[in-house]
Design an enzyme around this catalytic site. Sequence first.
Site, PDB file in Angstrom:
ATOM      1  N   ARG A  77       0.753  -1.181   0.084  1.00  0.00           N
ATOM      2  CA  ARG A  77       0.012  -0.225  -0.041  1.00  0.00           C
ATOM      3  C   ARG A  77       1.143   1.229   0.147  1.00  0.00           C
ATOM      4  O   ARG A  77       1.810   1.389   0.869  1.00  0.00           O
ATOM      5  CB  ARG A  77      -0.871   0.037   1.169  1.00  0.00           C
ATOM      6  CG  ARG A  77      -1.501   1.336   1.583  1.00  0.00           C
ATOM      7  CD  ARG A  77      -2.767   1.362   0.468  1.00  0.00           C
ATOM      8  NE  ARG A  77      -3.692   2.465   0.907  1.00  0.00           N
ATOM      9  CZ  ARG A  77      -3.370   3.837   0.799  1.00  0.00           C
ATOM     10  NH1 ARG A  77      -2.507   4.210   0.042  1.00  0.00           N
ATOM     11  NH2 ARG A  77      -4.336   4.712   1.045  1.00  0.00           N
ATOM     12  N   GLU A  85     -10.614   5.435  -6.046  1.00  0.00           N
ATOM     13  CA  GLU A  85     -11.095   3.985  -5.712  1.00  0.00           C
ATOM     14  C   GLU A  85     -11.910   3.830  -7.062  1.00  0.00           C
ATOM     15  O   GLU A  85     -12.414   4.545  -7.777  1.00  0.00           O
ATOM     16  CB  GLU A  85     -11.852   3.825  -4.639  1.00  0.00           C
ATOM     17  CG  GLU A  85     -11.120   4.239  -3.288  1.00  0.00           C
ATOM     18  CD  GLU A  85      -9.836   3.213  -3.197  1.00  0.00           C
ATOM     19  OE1 GLU A  85      -9.669   2.143  -3.521  1.00  0.00           O
ATOM     20  OE2 GLU A  85      -8.812   3.786  -2.429  1.00  0.00           O
ATOM     21  N   ARG A 120      -1.647  -5.306   4.150  1.00  0.00           N
ATOM     22  CA  ARG A 120      -0.737  -4.862   3.219  1.00  0.00           C
ATOM     23  C   ARG A 120       0.411  -4.072   3.672  1.00  0.00           C
ATOM     24  O   ARG A 120       0.065  -3.144   4.484  1.00  0.00           O
ATOM     25  CB  ARG A 120      -1.370  -3.956   2.034  1.00  0.00           C
ATOM     26  CG  ARG A 120      -2.529  -4.505   1.414  1.00  0.00           C
ATOM     27  CD  ARG A 120      -3.264  -3.517   0.500  1.00  0.00           C
ATOM     28  NE  ARG A 120      -3.986  -2.455   1.192  1.00  0.00           N
ATOM     29  CZ  ARG A 120      -4.819  -1.624   0.797  1.00  0.00           C
ATOM     30  NH1 ARG A 120      -4.940  -1.514  -0.467  1.00  0.00           N
ATOM     31  NH2 ARG A 120      -5.412  -0.749   1.745  1.00  0.00           N
TER      32      ARG A 120
END
Length: 166
Positions: A77, A85, A120
């Site tokens: 990330r 998004e 992540r």
Amino acid sequence: MILKKILSLPRYAFKNKYLRAYLCKNIMMTILILLWFFVQTLTSNVVKVQDGDTIELKMVFKDPMAKSRAGKNLRIRLAHVDCPEKGQAFFKNAKQFTINACVGKTVKIIHSYEFDRYGRLIGEVVLPNGKILNEELVKNGLAIHFKKYSSSYNYAKLEIDARVKK
């Protein structure tokens, strides 16, 4: 800061110049060790881009810190930034920029061994040309500085500069 204070002390504050040099050397070594401990790096090939701010490396990660991602390819990330998004404007642009920049290339990840709630690893991606992907996304107006999780002055300035340039 501490080193600066020691160096600014008058010479008579130490018994001799060797003591002063010894203290400076030990402080520098301590700082370097702390930096190494808190900032780690890893190198791997990028195999997939989830969205503009998440990439997947060709590296199986078995650490329990990765939660549900343990035993699967490591996902990164991007730190300090937030890209649109899926379903939001410019999602495809941000994802395509990230794909063009790093898929199939060997990148270096600078991280402090911190994971998000999805397992992540959070870090900065250094591209083969030496540029940082996180910064490039913000400079090109494809990501914003994620102020909720980052207090970086550099990324805030990059975002302001990108908005002015627009």
